[in-house]
Motif scaffolding. Structure first.
Motif, PDB file in Angstrom:
ATOM      1  N   VAL A 147       6.758  15.084 -25.619  1.00  0.00           N
ATOM      2  CA  VAL A 147       7.954  15.924 -25.751  1.00  0.00           C
ATOM      3  C   VAL A 147       8.486  15.884 -27.186  1.00  0.00           C
ATOM      4  CG1 VAL A 147      10.390  16.127 -25.098  1.00  0.00           C
ATOM      5  CG2 VAL A 147       8.645  15.760 -23.337  1.00  0.00           C
ATOM      6  N   VAL A 148       8.605  14.682 -27.736  1.00  0.00           N
ATOM      7  CA  VAL A 148       9.125  14.539 -29.095  1.00  0.00           C
ATOM      8  C   VAL A 148       8.250  15.335 -30.070  1.00  0.00           C
ATOM      9  CG1 VAL A 148       9.473  12.899 -30.996  1.00  0.00           C
ATOM     10  CG2 VAL A 148      10.224  12.310 -28.659  1.00  0.00           C
ATOM     11  N   ASP A 149       6.952  15.178 -29.928  1.00  0.00           N
ATOM     12  CA  ASP A 149       6.042  15.845 -30.869  1.00  0.00           C
ATOM     13  C   ASP A 149       5.987  17.351 -30.667  1.00  0.00           C
ATOM     14  OD1 ASP A 149       5.443  13.488 -32.103  1.00  0.00           O
ATOM     15  OD2 ASP A 149       3.619  13.126 -30.951  1.00  0.00           O
ATOM     16  N   ASP A 150       5.881  17.777 -29.421  1.00  0.00           N
ATOM     17  CA  ASP A 150       5.823  19.229 -29.190  1.00  0.00           C
ATOM     18  C   ASP A 150       7.079  19.882 -29.749  1.00  0.00           C
ATOM     19  OD1 ASP A 150       3.317  19.303 -28.085  1.00  0.00           O
ATOM     20  OD2 ASP A 150       4.014  19.108 -26.015  1.00  0.00           O
ATOM     21  N   SER A 151       8.206  19.167 -29.627  1.00  0.00           N
ATOM     22  CA  SER A 151       9.447  19.725 -30.151  1.00  0.00           C
ATOM     23  C   SER A 151       9.444  19.709 -31.681  1.00  0.00           C
ATOM     24  CB  SER A 151      10.617  18.917 -29.586  1.00  0.00           C
ATOM     25  OG  SER A 151      11.761  19.166 -30.345  1.00  0.00           O
ATOM     26  N   GLU A 152       9.110  18.567 -32.268  1.00  0.00           N
ATOM     27  CA  GLU A 152       9.117  18.490 -33.740  1.00  0.00           C
ATOM     28  C   GLU A 152       8.071  19.398 -34.371  1.00  0.00           C
ATOM     29  OE1 GLU A 152       9.402  14.775 -35.683  1.00  0.00           O
ATOM     30  OE2 GLU A 152      11.504  14.639 -35.058  1.00  0.00           O
ATOM     31  N   MET A 153       6.953  19.583 -33.683  1.00  0.00           N
ATOM     32  CA  MET A 153       5.902  20.442 -34.234  1.00  0.00           C
ATOM     33  C   MET A 153       6.173  21.921 -33.946  1.00  0.00           C
ATOM     34  SD  MET A 153       2.700  18.013 -33.060  1.00  0.00           S
ATOM     35  CE  MET A 153       1.336  19.065 -33.544  1.00  0.00           C
ATOM     36  N   LYS A 154       7.287  22.176 -33.302  1.00  0.00           N
ATOM     37  CA  LYS A 154       7.699  23.545 -32.969  1.00  0.00           C
ATOM     38  C   LYS A 154       6.626  24.302 -32.171  1.00  0.00           C
ATOM     39  CE  LYS A 154      11.159  24.144 -36.510  1.00  0.00           C
ATOM     40  NZ  LYS A 154      11.289  22.685 -36.692  1.00  0.00           N
ATOM     41  N   ILE A 155       6.080  23.568 -31.204  1.00  0.00           N
ATOM     42  CA  ILE A 155       5.056  24.174 -30.343  1.00  0.00           C
ATOM     43  C   ILE A 155       5.731  25.177 -29.405  1.00  0.00           C
ATOM     44  CG2 ILE A 155       3.390  23.645 -28.488  1.00  0.00           C
ATOM     45  CD1 ILE A 155       2.603  22.717 -31.412  1.00  0.00           C
ATOM     46  N   THR A 156       5.160  26.387 -29.346  1.00  0.00           N
ATOM     47  CA  THR A 156       5.782  27.423 -28.512  1.00  0.00           C
ATOM     48  C   THR A 156       5.153  27.481 -27.118  1.00  0.00           C
ATOM     49  OG1 THR A 156       4.228  29.045 -29.403  1.00  0.00           O
ATOM     50  CG2 THR A 156       6.393  28.876 -30.494  1.00  0.00           C
ATOM     51  N   HIS A 157       3.853  27.143 -27.052  1.00  0.00           N
ATOM     52  CA  HIS A 157       3.150  27.209 -25.770  1.00  0.00           C
ATOM     53  C   HIS A 157       2.325  25.949 -25.584  1.00  0.00           C
ATOM     54  CE1 HIS A 157       3.972  31.359 -26.861  1.00  0.00           C
ATOM     55  NE2 HIS A 157       3.906  31.659 -25.574  1.00  0.00           N
ATOM     56  N   VAL A 158       2.537  25.279 -24.466  1.00  0.00           N
ATOM     57  CA  VAL A 158       1.740  24.092 -24.147  1.00  0.00           C
ATOM     58  C   VAL A 158       0.693  24.523 -23.121  1.00  0.00           C
ATOM     59  CG1 VAL A 158       1.793  21.840 -23.014  1.00  0.00           C
ATOM     60  CG2 VAL A 158       3.538  22.423 -24.717  1.00  0.00           C
ATOM     61  N   ILE A 159      -0.534  24.614 -23.590  1.00  0.00           N
ATOM     62  CA  ILE A 159      -1.629  25.040 -22.711  1.00  0.00           C
ATOM     63  C   ILE A 159      -2.505  23.818 -22.480  1.00  0.00           C
ATOM     64  CG2 ILE A 159      -3.593  26.615 -22.469  1.00  0.00           C
ATOM     65  CD1 ILE A 159      -2.183  28.325 -24.748  1.00  0.00           C
ATOM     66  N   ARG A 160      -2.551  23.347 -21.252  1.00  0.00           N
ATOM     67  CA  ARG A 160      -3.333  22.146 -20.984  1.00  0.00           C
ATOM     68  C   ARG A 160      -3.864  22.171 -19.563  1.00  0.00           C
ATOM     69  NH1 ARG A 160       1.937  18.463 -21.709  1.00  0.00           N
ATOM     70  NH2 ARG A 160       3.141  19.275 -19.973  1.00  0.00           N
ATOM     71  N   GLY A 161      -4.700  21.178 -19.259  1.00  0.00           N
ATOM     72  CA  GLY A 161      -5.359  21.128 -17.957  1.00  0.00           C
ATOM     73  C   GLY A 161      -4.364  20.908 -16.822  1.00  0.00           C
ATOM     74  N   ASP A 162      -4.763  21.434 -15.687  1.00  0.00           N
ATOM     75  CA  ASP A 162      -4.029  21.284 -14.437  1.00  0.00           C
ATOM     76  C   ASP A 162      -3.719  19.843 -14.060  1.00  0.00           C
ATOM     77  OD1 ASP A 162      -3.229  23.296 -12.962  1.00  0.00           O
ATOM     78  OD2 ASP A 162      -5.047  23.566 -11.768  1.00  0.00           O
TER      79      ASP A 162
END
Ligand code: GLU
Length: 426
Positions: A147-162
């Motif tokens: 969460v911290v990284d996705d937010s700091e990296m300004k990730i707009t879409h988290v696409i990952r495995g089920d």
């Protein structure tokens, strides 16, 4: 701007399923002219190894996936995670348990998010325990660092495995607690084996390096992986990467698992080999053989080009060219014993081979057309079908029942080698 990330842990080689996750992220970035970023989730110091990281990056590059910006290493960011965790403690949303920091989860609440593939996904906090943010050893827990990284990296879409779907509500709670905006989530279906289970070693090769080693082409693998959970429509299967980029959209990814079918992949690889420009096929196969230390100094590139062109239609992987190489460049060929039994152990086999040998000896020109003529003439004389000469000759000179056209093979092999091999069965 779309910003997506692939977040491998360097604790093993790049798995075929992870490569597909990376590919979907990369395709989405390319499709929307956004950025594809790599984050290395190396919080586990014991299990993370630089050689795995090299392998993962090498495999991504091999599959044409380039990334923007610098690599983000979680191991260098422990102080940052700690700071965020402390903020939550100050807000009364997390507490210390010894040196560990734990996130409080209120019961009887619902957490939901809109998944681009699955639609609305609901969870109840009754099923979620308090979450470790910082472990006793002071390393961050996956859900928190993510969460911290996705937010700091300004990730707009988290696409990952089920397989991460049950992590997402925990991450949503952390976003809410930190008051951070949330990315959009897309959970892509797992790649399953033919028997319906998760793809594992038991079903054959699982890492991208192994596929490279088995002679698969990166463009075929990319094409195949793109179809693991996505389809361009109209039953189209073979399509170049640029076309895939144009057509791909995460929202069109299927909800159900994709089945990995080795035969299909091999078939597709064969289609790519068939269409490959002859000069490139010669070079790719040469490099492949050289990597495997199969080629010796007698290697004749000019001759090899003719050979690979003759075998282009019939090959599925670069590995198939190992036996092709041996047929033409080595004195010891491997015989398919069953084929020898079937075609060269008949009562009249020796006579026939003797007559073939004579025909070869007296063919002065010895090219594809002239040998074919000699063989047809001989068949007439012996009142046999041409196939009755062709099959045994093929097995005698190549050890196999399949391969390039026989007369083409004979021309490339040259009279001397052909005679020597026929003599063995006379
Ligand atoms: N390191 C995690 C994994 O390899 C990343 C999961 C994620 O994309 O959030 O499964």
């Amino acid at each position: 701007m779309v910003r997506v990330r692939f977040a491998p842990s360097p604790t093993g080689n790049l798995h075929i399923g992870s490569a597909r996750t990376a590919l979907f992220n990369w395709l989405y970035a390319r499709h929307s002219k956004g950025k594809f970023i790599l984050r290395i989730e190396d919080t586990d110091k014991e299990r993370s190894k630089p050689e795995y990281l090299d392998e993962i990056l090498g495999s991504l590059k091999w599959l044409f996936m380039d990334w923007g910006e610098e690599l983000v290493f979680q191991s260098k960011r422990f102080g940052i995670y700690k700071g965020y965790a402390q903020k939550l403690v100050e807000k009364g949303l997390a507490y210390f348990e010894g040196p560990a920091i734990i996130f409080k989860v209120d019961k009887a609440k619902s957490v939901s998010f809109d998944d681009m593939i699955r639609g609305k996904v609901d969870f109840s906090t009754d099923d979620i325990k308090d979450q470790v943010l910082i472990k006793t050893d002071q390393t961050p827990a996956y859900n928190f660092a993510c969460v911290v990284d996705d937010s700091e990296m300004k990730i707009t879409h988290v696409i990952r495995g089920d397989d991460h779907i049950s992590n997402t509500p925990k991450q949503v709670l952390i976003y809410e607690a930190l008051g951070l905006p949330m990315p959009q989530f897309a959970h892509i279906p797992l790649i399953l084996s033919k028997d319906g289970g998760r793809l594992s070693k038991r079903h054959g090769a699982t890492s991208i390096s192994e596929y490279k080693n088995m002679g698969f082409l990166p463009e075929a693998l990319v094409n195949y992986l793109a179809l693991m959970g996505w389809a361009p429509g109209n039953d189209i299967e073979i399509l170049p990467i640029d076309e895939i980029i144009k057509l791909f959209d995460v929202k069109d990814v299927n909800k159900t698992g994709a089945i990995f079918d080795m035969d299909k992949l091999s078939w597709m690889n064969g289609q790519y080999i068939k269409k490959m420009e002859p000069a490139r096929l010669a070079k790719e196969t040469e490099n492949f053989l050289k990597d495997k230390n199969i080629v010796d100094d007698k290697f004749d590139a000019e001759k090899w080009r003719g050979i690979t062109a003759a075998y282009r239609e019939r090959s599925r992987t670069l590995e198939d060219f190992i036996s092709v190489y041996r047929i033409f460049f080595s004195d010891e060929i491997e015989y398919d014993e069953k084929a020898v039994e079937k075609y060269l152990k008949k009562p009249n086999s020796k006579d026939i081979m003797n007559r073939c040998k004579t025909a070869v000896e007296s063919d002065n020109k010895f090219d594809k057309a002239s040998v074919e003529e000699s063989y047809r003439k001989l068949a007439d004389e012996l009142k046999l079908k041409a196939a009755e000469l062709i099959h045994p000759t093929r097995v005698a000179i190549s050890g196999k029942t399949v391969g390039a056209g026989l007369f083409e093979m004979m021309e490339i092999l040259g009279r001397e080698k052909v005679l020597k091999r026929l003599s063995k069965f006379c």
